[in-house]
Scaffold this motif. Structure first.
Motif, PDB file in Angstrom:
ATOM      1  N   TYR A  23      71.053  26.426 -69.464  1.00  0.00           N
ATOM      2  CA  TYR A  23      71.037  27.784 -70.017  1.00  0.00           C
ATOM      3  C   TYR A  23      71.237  27.632 -71.523  1.00  0.00           C
ATOM      4  O   TYR A  23      72.290  27.198 -71.980  1.00  0.00           O
ATOM      5  N   VAL A  24      70.214  27.999 -72.303  1.00  0.00           N
ATOM      6  CA  VAL A  24      70.242  27.866 -73.760  1.00  0.00           C
ATOM      7  C   VAL A  24      70.386  29.262 -74.343  1.00  0.00           C
ATOM      8  O   VAL A  24      69.482  30.099 -74.224  1.00  0.00           O
ATOM      9  N   VAL A  25      71.527  29.523 -74.998  1.00  0.00           N
ATOM     10  CA  VAL A  25      71.863  30.894 -75.370  1.00  0.00           C
ATOM     11  C   VAL A  25      72.902  30.876 -76.493  1.00  0.00           C
ATOM     12  O   VAL A  25      73.747  29.977 -76.542  1.00  0.00           O
ATOM     13  N   PRO A  26      72.860  31.824 -77.438  1.00  0.00           N
ATOM     14  CA  PRO A  26      73.868  31.831 -78.509  1.00  0.00           C
ATOM     15  C   PRO A  26      75.301  31.970 -78.005  1.00  0.00           C
ATOM     16  O   PRO A  26      76.193  31.245 -78.435  1.00  0.00           O
ATOM     17  N   ASP A  27      75.545  32.915 -77.086  1.00  0.00           N
ATOM     18  CA  ASP A  27      76.893  33.222 -76.610  1.00  0.00           C
ATOM     19  C   ASP A  27      77.105  32.606 -75.229  1.00  0.00           C
ATOM     20  O   ASP A  27      76.393  32.945 -74.281  1.00  0.00           O
ATOM     21  N   PRO A  28      78.080  31.711 -75.061  1.00  0.00           N
ATOM     22  CA  PRO A  28      78.267  31.056 -73.756  1.00  0.00           C
ATOM     23  C   PRO A  28      78.657  32.015 -72.637  1.00  0.00           C
ATOM     24  O   PRO A  28      78.462  31.694 -71.459  1.00  0.00           O
ATOM     25  N   ASN A  29      79.199  33.196 -72.972  1.00  0.00           N
ATOM     26  CA  ASN A  29      79.554  34.159 -71.925  1.00  0.00           C
ATOM     27  C   ASN A  29      78.334  34.600 -71.122  1.00  0.00           C
ATOM     28  O   ASN A  29      78.446  34.966 -69.952  1.00  0.00           O
ATOM     29  N   TRP A  30      77.168  34.598 -71.767  1.00  0.00           N
ATOM     30  CA  TRP A  30      75.948  35.012 -71.073  1.00  0.00           C
ATOM     31  C   TRP A  30      75.523  33.990 -70.019  1.00  0.00           C
ATOM     32  O   TRP A  30      74.711  34.298 -69.146  1.00  0.00           O
ATOM     33  N   ALA A  31      76.046  32.779 -70.113  1.00  0.00           N
ATOM     34  CA  ALA A  31      75.656  31.708 -69.183  1.00  0.00           C
ATOM     35  C   ALA A  31      76.555  31.644 -67.953  1.00  0.00           C
ATOM     36  O   ALA A  31      76.372  30.772 -67.103  1.00  0.00           O
TER      37      ALA A  31
END
Length: 465
Positions: A23-31
């Protein structure tokens, strides 16, 4: 293989999903949400937070730019495509994949992200960005709804300089809503209540193309849905918190969801909502769409007519919490089905039975706190993420409602100190194992006091320039 009960998930993923998913995403909470389901899961993120420690404690490999490349962080563009272009991230993905092709999961796709994945030989688990834009564009969605033949709010589209207040007032009423084609967290929505307000708006946006819609007075809701091979899957609708400018600086901005709220709709409205979601999902499927999407809707107080406000054709912000809630209720997570669809892995799932299983309210809510100022803010000290008592005392570590069993507890996901928080950017989430919106559609006094205690835990200083 049949995939109808939560008990069937583990043997299924062990057989079909022993592949590297990032999961590649700015905010780790979204993962969050899939870390205890997928056997080969990793996260690449920009921001540091206690969520990184939580994931690593679960054995999930994480590359965090703010933590692993601090010298780059403050000049780094927070996007998934920028993350993939970093040589250090590519090394991390190569080492973690151990010779297998990396599968890349993202919150939202883009042409730049597609190009990066293609150049690097990664399998991007997302729909074509042109299809995403076609449905998510707040102006072009009107054409799609007109083709569908239902769900469209009465609207006019045009360049600001070509639109007059008199014509808009006559066609749409005394109050109407203006939207630009694209936006984030409410920054593209403007409410107009007078000719003076429209004149002031027009003075700044003469050449912009806009959609002007009739203001519908009613209850706003949202639904998580998924275009799947066996049909359109969908959750029960839940309350969308809008207009709380203490937590989102824009009047049309969202601040979270209440999964427990009782709308008290008639059976006819329930059926209308279900049929509209199904029709939209089937229409999107014919255009080549697959996977999760979110529909924002409103039900007119007087006519009980159901309208679609927006079609978020991508993973949506509610999915991490919803995945945890589904796990608590022994359901097959919609996020897992989303992955199976993009991986083209065959499975058996009865859509009708699945939707009936999901058609219930849940005792949970999520409130998102954003920087409501025009300028960036900088926190010198932030509270620890974890499980807190209602009075604001830290009780133990944890990042999910699964770990906050008591009604007087809540989950706090907080950003880490040392980064600048842009205007209307999220810096914390408060999750509760209960509802927070009363029957009068206002947030409870007790919840407001709780959130104020949370906000007081953040110590700030002047913004970093």
């Amino acid at each position: 293989m049949q995939l109808n009960l939560a008990s069937s998930i583990e043997p299924f993923v062990q057989k079909y999903l022993r592949i590297p998913v990032f999961y590649v995403v700015p905010d780790p909470n979204w993962a969050l949400g899939l870390e205890e389901i997928l056997p080969w899961y990793a996260v690449v993120c920009a921001d540091d937070s206690p969520t990184v420690d939580y994931l690593q404690g679960k054995g999930i490999p994480v590359f965090c730019v703010q933590r692993d490349l601090p010298e780059l962080f403050f000049d780094f563009k927070r996007s998934s495509s920028s993350l993939l272009r970093l040589p250090e991230v590519q090394d991390f993905i190569r080492e973690t994949s151990r010779g297998e092709q990396p599968r890349i999961m993202v919150f939202k796709t883009s042409p730049a992200l597609e190009k990066a994945a293609e150049d690097l030989g990664y399998h991007l688990l997302a729909v074509d960005s042109r299809l995403n834009r076609r449905f998510e564009d707040k102006i072009s969605i009107l054409s799609e709804l007109e083709i569908l033949g239902q769900g469209a709010i009465p609207s006019l589209i045009g360049r600001v300089s070509d639109l007059s207040y008199a014509h808009l007032n006559k066609s749409l009423g005394d109050r109407f809503v203006i939207q630009f084609s694209r936006g984030f967290a409410g920054n593209s929505t403007v409410f107009i209540a007078s000719e003076d307000e429209f004149r002031e708006f027009a003075r700044h946006h003469q050449e912009r193309r806009i959609k002007c819609s009739k203001l519908i007075r009613g209850q706003s809701l949202t639904i998580d849905a998924c275009v799947a091979s066996g049909g359109t899957l969908f959750s029960h609708y839940f309350y969308q918190i809008i207009g709380e400018q203490e937590y989102n600086r824009f009047a049309g901005g969202t601040s979270g969801n209440d999964y427990a709220y009782d709308f008290r709709f008639s059976p006819a409205v329930d059926e209308h909502i279900r049929s509209l979601v199904t029709a939209m999902g089937e229409y999107m499927k014919k255009q080549g769409y697959r996977g999760i999407f979110g529909l924002d809707m409103i039900v007119d107080n007087e006519t009980e007519q159901v309208y679609i406000i927006e079609d978020n054709a991508r993973l949506v912000a509610s999915i991490p919490v919803f995945t945890r809630l589904q796990t608590l209720d022994s359901e097959v997570p919609m996020a897992l089905i989303h992955l199976l669809e993009h991986l083209r892995i065959p499975y058996e799932l009865g859509a009708e039975a699945y939707n009936e299983q999901l058609w219930h309210r849940r005792q949970a809510s999520q409130l998102i706190l954003r920087n409501t100022e025009e300028d960036d803010i900088f926190f010198s000290s932030c509270p620890q993420s974890g499980i807190y008592s209602r009075g604001g005392a830290f009780k133990r570590s944890g990042c999910s409602l699964q770990e906050a069993a008591a009604a007087d507890e809540f989950v706090l996901l907080a950003s880490s100190p040392g980064r600048s928080i842009g205007s209307n950017i999220e810096y914390a989430q408060v999750q509760r194992p209960c509802g927070i919106i009363g029957s009068d559609r206002t947030m409870s006094t007790e919840t407001r006091a709780l959130v104020q205690r949370v906000k007081d835990m953040f110590q700030r200083k002047a913004a970093v320039l």
